[in-house]
Design an enzyme around this catalytic site. Structure first.
Site, PDB file in Angstrom:
ATOM      1  N   TYR A 240      -2.058  -1.309  -7.954  1.00  0.00           N
ATOM      2  CA  TYR A 240      -1.988  -2.572  -8.689  1.00  0.00           C
ATOM      3  C   TYR A 240      -2.883  -2.549  -9.929  1.00  0.00           C
ATOM      4  O   TYR A 240      -2.627  -3.256 -10.903  1.00  0.00           O
ATOM      5  CB  TYR A 240      -2.380  -3.746  -7.801  1.00  0.00           C
ATOM      6  CG  TYR A 240      -1.452  -3.962  -6.633  1.00  0.00           C
ATOM      7  CD1 TYR A 240      -0.070  -4.051  -6.824  1.00  0.00           C
ATOM      8  CD2 TYR A 240      -1.934  -4.075  -5.339  1.00  0.00           C
ATOM      9  CE1 TYR A 240       0.783  -4.249  -5.758  1.00  0.00           C
ATOM     10  CE2 TYR A 240      -1.081  -4.278  -4.265  1.00  0.00           C
ATOM     11  CZ  TYR A 240       0.272  -4.358  -4.481  1.00  0.00           C
ATOM     12  OH  TYR A 240       1.126  -4.551  -3.422  1.00  0.00           O
TER      13      TYR A 240
ATOM     14  N   ASP B  87       3.286   4.574   8.130  1.00  0.00           N
ATOM     15  CA  ASP B  87       4.622   4.453   8.705  1.00  0.00           C
ATOM     16  C   ASP B  87       4.558   4.178  10.203  1.00  0.00           C
ATOM     17  O   ASP B  87       5.307   3.357  10.734  1.00  0.00           O
ATOM     18  CB  ASP B  87       5.469   5.698   8.401  1.00  0.00           C
ATOM     19  CG  ASP B  87       4.705   6.997   8.521  1.00  0.00           C
ATOM     20  OD1 ASP B  87       3.491   6.971   8.806  1.00  0.00           O
ATOM     21  OD2 ASP B  87       5.327   8.066   8.329  1.00  0.00           O
TER      22      ASP B  87
ATOM     23  N   LYS C 240      -2.373   7.106   4.525  1.00  0.00           N
ATOM     24  CA  LYS C 240      -1.317   8.125   4.481  1.00  0.00           C
ATOM     25  C   LYS C 240      -1.980   9.444   4.089  1.00  0.00           C
ATOM     26  O   LYS C 240      -1.610  10.109   3.123  1.00  0.00           O
ATOM     27  CB  LYS C 240      -0.224   7.710   3.480  1.00  0.00           C
ATOM     28  CG  LYS C 240       1.050   8.562   3.562  1.00  0.00           C
ATOM     29  CD  LYS C 240       1.764   8.458   4.887  1.00  0.00           C
ATOM     30  CE  LYS C 240       3.085   9.244   4.859  1.00  0.00           C
ATOM     31  NZ  LYS C 240       3.697   9.357   6.195  1.00  0.00           N
TER      32      LYS C 240
ATOM     33  N   ASP D   2      -0.670  -5.200   1.653  1.00  0.00           N
ATOM     34  CA  ASP D   2       0.297  -6.178   1.159  1.00  0.00           C
ATOM     35  C   ASP D   2       1.563  -6.141   2.007  1.00  0.00           C
ATOM     36  O   ASP D   2       2.089  -7.171   2.440  1.00  0.00           O
ATOM     37  CB  ASP D   2       0.620  -5.852  -0.306  1.00  0.00           C
ATOM     38  CG  ASP D   2       1.326  -6.987  -1.022  1.00  0.00           C
ATOM     39  OD1 ASP D   2       1.628  -8.017  -0.384  1.00  0.00           O
ATOM     40  OD2 ASP D   2       1.592  -6.849  -2.226  1.00  0.00           O
TER      41      ASP D   2
ATOM     42  N   ASP E 263       2.757  -8.922   5.290  1.00  0.00           N
ATOM     43  CA  ASP E 263       4.030  -9.645   5.196  1.00  0.00           C
ATOM     44  C   ASP E 263       4.890  -9.357   6.421  1.00  0.00           C
ATOM     45  O   ASP E 263       5.561 -10.244   6.957  1.00  0.00           O
ATOM     46  CB  ASP E 263       4.786  -9.248   3.921  1.00  0.00           C
ATOM     47  CG  ASP E 263       4.286  -9.998   2.699  1.00  0.00           C
ATOM     48  OD1 ASP E 263       3.266 -10.708   2.825  1.00  0.00           O
ATOM     49  OD2 ASP E 263       4.892  -9.874   1.625  1.00  0.00           O
TER      50      ASP E 263
END
Length: 357
Positions: free
Chosen positions: A142, A221, A189, A245, A249
């Protein structure tokens, strides 16, 4: 207690739900003898329309001088349909996080038993779930350098982290875990990304300072899969900006709706409290939005920013009593919800205030 609170309604349904977050704070002040003063400012699409700037200087000055901020939502479909727009509402949110040093985003995934049937997941999988996410907020893709080739056929976003950015949020996560079930799951990751390898190395170092806390490392994952397969396995989840993020959600469906999830963005100064849902312009102005996440964000403010745990619990209890009484907004209603128990924004907000009283 005397505190100055800034209300930034933002865009879309943000302007409706913050009304009830503010009313809840006013009722708490009245009931417990506190002195809360309120100011208001603009940000996002609303600010662009008024000033051309998604975060006007006046708003930023008010934010820096306040004791806490209650925010609504940000965004507008106009920008979703125009990726080339140079000035965007979300720039205001990213900038205020940077300016206030809000590096840690706390998102509690607290499931009310009354909403077990509101989720698409099986009640027996969900019951007892209580997760606290720590999402790093000022690094990652971001904020990394963004490039686009002259011929518009290539684009890149730089994913980057500094050691100190990982250290400071890791300490907050471990300190929180000490007051909970003493378990931290760090999500990365590291099998692919160099930033994740740094992330894991730093978290492992910080973990040695908290020998009473159990640490688990999990790839993003797998974490996404485990979150819906067995959410009760998680207690404190620590992760980077992008992964956090997405995961939070996803986790909103555990609670039944994004309209139920509050969040707190904190650093070393003024805290920023907001529901995790977006501006939802498709229902804005129709008295359909769920204000409970804004009210629960106000409860987080009371506890985290002001240390008022009793008042925060009373506000959370008022939300719980509202749900136990069967009152629902459209997003958390189901086929068994009677028509007379389906309420709009204003009605269910008032129910919470009544129970608080």
């Amino acid at each position: 207690m005397k505190k100055n609170i800034l209300i930034i309604p933002g865009d879309g349904i943000g302007q409706e739900v913050t009304t009830w977050g503010k009313k809840a704070l006013e009722k708490v002040a009245e009931k417990y003898g506190h002195d809360f003063s309120f100011d208001e400012a603009i940000m996002g699409h609303t600010a662009i329309e008024a000033t051309g700037d998604p975060l006007p200087e006046n708003t930023l000055n008010k934010a820096k001088s306040s004791d806490a901020i209650l925010f609504g939502a940000i965004g507008h479909i106009k920008y979703d349909n125009d990726p080339s727009a140079k000035v965007r509402p979300e720039q205001g949110l990213l900038k205020i996080r940077k300016e206030l040093g809000l590096y840690a985003n706390l998102r509690p995934i607290l499931l009310f038993d009354e909403l077990l049937d509101a989720s698409s997941l099986k009640p027996e999988v969900l019951k007892g779930t209580d997760i606290l996410f720590f999402r790093e907020l000022t690094g990652d893709v971001y904020f990394g350098e963004k490039t686009r080739s002259d011929d518009q056929t290539f684009a890149s976003d730089l994913m980057n982290y500094h050691r100190y950015e990982v250290e400071r949020i890791a300490h907050k996560a471990y300190q929180a875990a000490q007051g909970r079930s003493k378990r931290v799951c760090s999500v990365d990751k590291a099998n692919v990304l160099e930033t994740s390898r740094l992330w894991r190395e730093v978290v492992q170092e910080v973990a040695t300072q908290y020998p009473d806390v159990e640490t688990e490392h999990m790839f993003i994952d797998n974490a996404a899969m485990q979150l819906v397969k067995n959410p009760k396995k998680f207690d404190v989840v620590l992760t980077a900006n992008l992964f956090g993020d997405i995961l939070t959600d996803e986790a909103s469906q555990i609670a039944g709706s994004m309209g139920m999830l509050a969040s707190a963005s904190v650093g070393d100064g003024t805290g920023f409290f907001e529901p995790i849902h977006g501006s939802a312009h498709d229902i804005a102005g129709q008295d359909k939005a769920n204000p409970l996440a804004s009210i629960l964000s106000a409860a987080l403010m009371l506890e985290i920013a002001f240390g008022l745990k009793e008042e925060a619990q009373a506000l959370q209890n008022a939300v719980s009593q509202t749900l136990k009484a069967g009152w629902r907004t459209g997003d958390i209603a189901n086929a068994n919800t009677a028509d007379e128990h389906r309420l709009g924004t204003r009605q269910i907000g008032q129910k919470v205030i009544d129970f608080l009283q």
